[in-house]
Design an enzyme around this catalytic site. Structure first.
Site, PDB file in Angstrom:
ATOM      1  N   ASN A  58       0.809  -1.232   0.000  1.00  0.00           N
ATOM      2  CA  ASN A  58       0.000   0.000   0.000  1.00  0.00           C
ATOM      3  C   ASN A  58       0.840   1.280   0.000  1.00  0.00           C
ATOM      4  O   ASN A  58       0.502   2.240  -0.685  1.00  0.00           O
ATOM      5  CB  ASN A  58      -1.014  -0.024   1.158  1.00  0.00           C
ATOM      6  N   GLU A  83       3.793  -4.771  12.347  1.00  0.00           N
ATOM      7  CA  GLU A  83       2.823  -3.677  12.149  1.00  0.00           C
ATOM      8  C   GLU A  83       1.715  -4.254  11.277  1.00  0.00           C
ATOM      9  O   GLU A  83       1.932  -4.527  10.096  1.00  0.00           O
ATOM     10  CB  GLU A  83       3.498  -2.479  11.498  1.00  0.00           C
ATOM     11  N   CYS A 112      -3.259   1.507   6.513  1.00  0.00           N
ATOM     12  CA  CYS A 112      -3.670   0.735   7.693  1.00  0.00           C
ATOM     13  C   CYS A 112      -4.343   1.611   8.742  1.00  0.00           C
ATOM     14  O   CYS A 112      -5.052   1.116   9.604  1.00  0.00           O
ATOM     15  CB  CYS A 112      -2.453   0.057   8.304  1.00  0.00           C
ATOM     16  N   GLU A 161       7.695   0.742  16.492  1.00  0.00           N
ATOM     17  CA  GLU A 161       8.836   1.294  15.766  1.00  0.00           C
ATOM     18  C   GLU A 161       8.695   2.809  15.807  1.00  0.00           C
ATOM     19  O   GLU A 161       7.678   3.337  16.255  1.00  0.00           O
ATOM     20  CB  GLU A 161       8.894   0.719  14.346  1.00  0.00           C
TER      21      GLU A 161
HETATM   22  P1  NAD Z   1       0.069  -9.300   3.265  1.00  0.00           P
HETATM   23  O1  NAD Z   1       0.164  -9.732   4.670  1.00  0.00           O
HETATM   24  O2  NAD Z   1      -0.768 -10.071   2.331  1.00  0.00           O
HETATM   25  O3  NAD Z   1       1.513  -9.245   2.592  1.00  0.00           O
HETATM   26  C1  NAD Z   1       2.570  -8.492   3.148  1.00  0.00           C
HETATM   27  C2  NAD Z   1       3.885  -9.119   2.768  1.00  0.00           C
HETATM   28  O4  NAD Z   1       4.001 -10.380   3.397  1.00  0.00           O
HETATM   29  C3  NAD Z   1       4.061  -9.363   1.286  1.00  0.00           C
HETATM   30  O5  NAD Z   1       5.391  -9.053   0.940  1.00  0.00           O
HETATM   31  C4  NAD Z   1       3.802 -10.849   1.162  1.00  0.00           C
HETATM   32  O6  NAD Z   1       4.416 -11.447   0.050  1.00  0.00           O
HETATM   33  C5  NAD Z   1       4.397 -11.369   2.452  1.00  0.00           C
HETATM   34  N1  NAD Z   1       3.885 -12.653   2.924  1.00  0.00           N
HETATM   35  C6  NAD Z   1       2.649 -13.168   2.781  1.00  0.00           C
HETATM   36  N2  NAD Z   1       2.565 -14.374   3.385  1.00  0.00           N
HETATM   37  C7  NAD Z   1       3.785 -14.633   3.926  1.00  0.00           C
HETATM   38  C8  NAD Z   1       4.337 -15.721   4.669  1.00  0.00           C
HETATM   39  N3  NAD Z   1       3.598 -16.778   5.000  1.00  0.00           N
HETATM   40  N4  NAD Z   1       5.625 -15.650   5.046  1.00  0.00           N
HETATM   41  C9  NAD Z   1       6.372 -14.569   4.747  1.00  0.00           C
HETATM   42  N5  NAD Z   1       5.916 -13.518   4.032  1.00  0.00           N
HETATM   43  C10 NAD Z   1       4.625 -13.533   3.635  1.00  0.00           C
HETATM   44  O7  NAD Z   1      -0.398  -7.776   3.334  1.00  0.00           O
HETATM   45  P2  NAD Z   1      -0.767  -6.812   2.107  1.00  0.00           P
HETATM   46  O8  NAD Z   1      -2.052  -7.291   1.534  1.00  0.00           O
HETATM   47  O9  NAD Z   1       0.437  -6.672   1.249  1.00  0.00           O
HETATM   48  O10 NAD Z   1      -0.971  -5.418   2.870  1.00  0.00           O
HETATM   49  C11 NAD Z   1      -2.186  -4.986   3.376  1.00  0.00           C
HETATM   50  C12 NAD Z   1      -2.272  -5.271   4.861  1.00  0.00           C
HETATM   51  O11 NAD Z   1      -1.178  -4.657   5.525  1.00  0.00           O
HETATM   52  C13 NAD Z   1      -3.503  -4.680   5.531  1.00  0.00           C
HETATM   53  O12 NAD Z   1      -3.995  -5.606   6.463  1.00  0.00           O
HETATM   54  C14 NAD Z   1      -2.974  -3.451   6.248  1.00  0.00           C
HETATM   55  O13 NAD Z   1      -3.739  -3.029   7.342  1.00  0.00           O
HETATM   56  C15 NAD Z   1      -1.622  -3.934   6.659  1.00  0.00           C
HETATM   57  N6  NAD Z   1      -0.717  -2.800   6.909  1.00  0.00           N
HETATM   58  C16 NAD Z   1      -0.383  -2.489   8.198  1.00  0.00           C
HETATM   59  C17 NAD Z   1       0.457  -1.390   8.467  1.00  0.00           C
HETATM   60  C18 NAD Z   1       0.830  -0.981   9.872  1.00  0.00           C
HETATM   61  O14 NAD Z   1       1.718  -0.142  10.023  1.00  0.00           O
HETATM   62  N7  NAD Z   1       0.205  -1.492  10.901  1.00  0.00           N
HETATM   63  C19 NAD Z   1       0.959  -0.663   7.410  1.00  0.00           C
HETATM   64  C20 NAD Z   1       0.593  -1.003   6.121  1.00  0.00           C
HETATM   65  C21 NAD Z   1      -0.235  -2.092   5.868  1.00  0.00           C
HETATM   66  O1  6OD Z   2       3.974   6.606   8.891  1.00  0.00           O
HETATM   67  C1  6OD Z   2       4.504   5.532   9.226  1.00  0.00           C
HETATM   68  O2  6OD Z   2       5.619   5.478   9.768  1.00  0.00           O
HETATM   69  C2  6OD Z   2       3.787   4.268   8.985  1.00  0.00           C
HETATM   70  N1  6OD Z   2       4.398   3.148   9.427  1.00  0.00           N
HETATM   71  C3  6OD Z   2       2.607   4.282   8.339  1.00  0.00           C
HETATM   72  C4  6OD Z   2       1.830   3.138   8.090  1.00  0.00           C
HETATM   73  C5  6OD Z   2       0.776   3.230   7.286  1.00  0.00           C
HETATM   74  C6  6OD Z   2      -0.026   2.087   6.979  1.00  0.00           C
HETATM   75  O3  6OD Z   2      -0.526   1.858   5.901  1.00  0.00           O
END
Ligand code: NAD
Ligand code: 6OD
Length: 463
Positions: free
Chosen positions: A132, A231, A265, A444
């Site tokens: 994202n 995260e 997120c 972090e």
């Molecule tokens: P995802 O979990 O599907 O994938 C993230 C990464 O993990 C990708 O690189 C993927 O290839 C890898 N991955 C998937 N399965 C794996 C496994 N079993 N072992 C190792 N690596 C693996 O997430 P997404 O769809 O790419 O991103 C969207 C999600 O991320 C949403 O749930 C969003 O809320 C969350 N997100 C959280 C934050 C935060 O800071 N809390 C920030 C951005 C996105």
């Molecule tokens: O701003 C940041 O440092 C951060 N980790 C943002 C995360 C956004 C989630 O999509």
């Protein structure tokens, strides 16, 4: 795949277990060389060079990020690429001034000892990131990891491989020794992601992505007891009190719901509005949603691009259908827009607002990760707090009120890692960032990143 028109833009090589091993071994070798002996001052200087080099190739990074994600060029220019450079500068500054504990200890024989801790790198850090905010979230982890003297192997999302690769070119031009920054591409399970987390020479794993992926990674790393930082997802609430600055709150919430096509997120998928202003607020948010310019990410005026992929659009549209089945009133949106151009082959959805769902509806409980929110009324502060906290996630909240006493009173009662009052996604990179519950493990940001990416070694000297 270009999410804006569904065309293939590049092919990427999927790393097998051998290639991941080669990357990890390159990282181990780099730690035994010049990088392993580098001083804080030298590393801070290199980080600043990386920031300069990102800015030197600003337009390349913007183009790569826009092609991969379909996000509007204006957004990548304003948010993603400047934040990447800022991440390196922030951690160059932080590592230069970070201290650690020291204690003069009185011993039983009337003498003393001096205790002081030194910060040591973890070694090889595996970094796995989502699609994202690909460059922003990758550099958010790479910068502190390098500041602390680690070598990294990064596995960007299979959806968005370009900017991590460009960053490798930047590392070379900034004089980062070979093997310090390694990129492997591929998927998660039974692919590069899993091979990296399973690797015995990877000393720690930091991951941003879905909560259930975090659970899978936790299982994989458990046998080797690696430190983890997660995260994860969110189902964030926003609380709008009747005493808010109305226009500021409407604009802020529109941002919190629709930025990056709702794929942040921190986005607010649940908005609670105090009853006296509920009707007026819903109407104003509807007007905002309908005024958003959807279109080609390459046009400067575009405010909303597509979702990341066909598969993700199917997921979001399945929630649009589910909301109706669960009894929602559609205030606006709920479908695929027809734009009458080549982008009709892209993965677009309409910005969508619902009302009328019960608090137990799946659309109110589950993360959708699209430009959609449910807006519900509340009558008392206590009720608003209860509804906001009624979730297994716990990432972020925003509170909108002109009564600062209320802001101070309500904010600490939120079961989340981050609460904004009269703002949203306003970042200071020194502050703790992360979530509770399904939203993550650890923090972090600032010294919290330094503490994750290093190990303190306490040294005790008898005087
Ligand atoms: P995802 O979990 O599907 O994938 C993230 C990464 O993990 C990708 O690189 C993927 O290839 C890898 N991955 C998937 N399965 C794996 C496994 N079993 N072992 C190792 N690596 C693996 O997430 P997404 O769809 O790419 O991103 C969207 C999600 O991320 C949403 O749930 C969003 O809320 C969350 N997100 C959280 C934050 C935060 O800071 N809390 C920030 C951005 C996105
Ligand atoms: O701003 C940041 O440092 C951060 N980790 C943002 C995360 C956004 C989630 O999509």
């Amino acid at each position: 795949m270009n999410p804006a028109d569904g065309t293939v833009i590049a092919h990427v090589t999927e790393a097998d277990a051998n290639l991941v091993d080669a990357a990890v071994q390159a990282a181990c070798k780099a730690l035994r060389g010049e990088w392993g002996r580098s001083t804080v001052r030298e590393r801070a200087a290199r980080l600043r060079k990386i920031a300069d080099a990102i800015e030197g190739r600003f337009d390349c990074f913007v183009a790569a990020e826009v092609a991969d994600t379909g996000k509007p060029i204006a957004l990548a220019t304003r948010l993603d690429v400047p934040r990447a450079a800022a991440n390196f500068r922030a951690f160059a500054d932080l590592i230069s001034t970070a201290g650690l504990d020291s204690y003069q200890t009185e011993t039983a024989d009337g003498k003393s000892a001096l205790n002081y801790a030194v910060r040591k790198p973890l070694g090889v850090v595996g970094i796995i990131t989502p699609w994202n905010l690909p460059l922003l979230l990758l550099t958010w982890k790479v910068a502190p990891a390098l500041a602390c003297g680690n070598a990294v192997v990064v596995k960007p999302s299979e959806e968005t491989p370009a900017t991590a690769t460009l960053l490798a070119e930047v590392m070379q031009s900034a004089g980062i020794p070979d093997g310090v920054y390694n990129v492997v591409h591929g998927f998660g399970p039974s692919s590069a992601g899993e091979f990296l987390t399973r690797h015995p020479d990877v000393n720690a794993v930091t991951f941003t992505g879905e909560s259930q992926t975090g659970a899978a990674i936790m299982k994989t790393v458990a046998s080797s007891v690696k430190p983890i930082s997660f995260e994860l997802g969110g189902k964030n609430a926003a609380l709008v009190f009747a005493d808010c600055d109305f226009d500021e709150a409407v604009s802020g919430i529109a941002d919190a719901v629709f930025l990056n096509t709702g794929q942040v997120c921190l986005c607010a998928e649940r908005v609670y509005v105090e009853r006296p202003i509920f009707g007026r607020f819903v109407e104003a948010l509807k007007l905002k949603a309908e005024a958003i310019r959807i279109g080609s990410p390459l046009e400067q005026g575009t405010e909303m691009g597509p979702l990341i992929s066909k598969k993700h659009r199917e997921k979001v549209l399945s929630y649009y259908r589910l909301a109706r089945e669960e009894g929602a009133q559609v205030v606006t949106g709920g479908a695929v827009p027809l734009l009458g151009s080549s982008v009709d082959n892209g993965f677009y959805v309409q910005p969508t607002i619902y009302t009328g769902l019960s608090e137990s509806a799946r659309c109110v409980k589950e993360e959708i990760f699209g430009p959609v929110s449910h807006v519900a009324p509340f009558d008392t502060e206590d009720e608003a707090i209860l509804m906001a906290n009624d979730t297994k996630y716990g990432l972020a909240t925003s509170i909108w009120t002109s009564n600062l006493k209320r802001g101070h009173r309500v904010a600490p009662q939120m079961n989340v890692g981050i609460t904004w009052v009269n703002c949203w996604f306003l970042r200071d990179l020194r502050t703790p960032f992360g979530g509770v519950g399904l939203s993550g493990i650890g923090r972090e940001g600032g010294v919290h990143s330094l503490n994750f990416y290093s190990e303190p070694n306490n040294i005790c000297i008898r005087l």
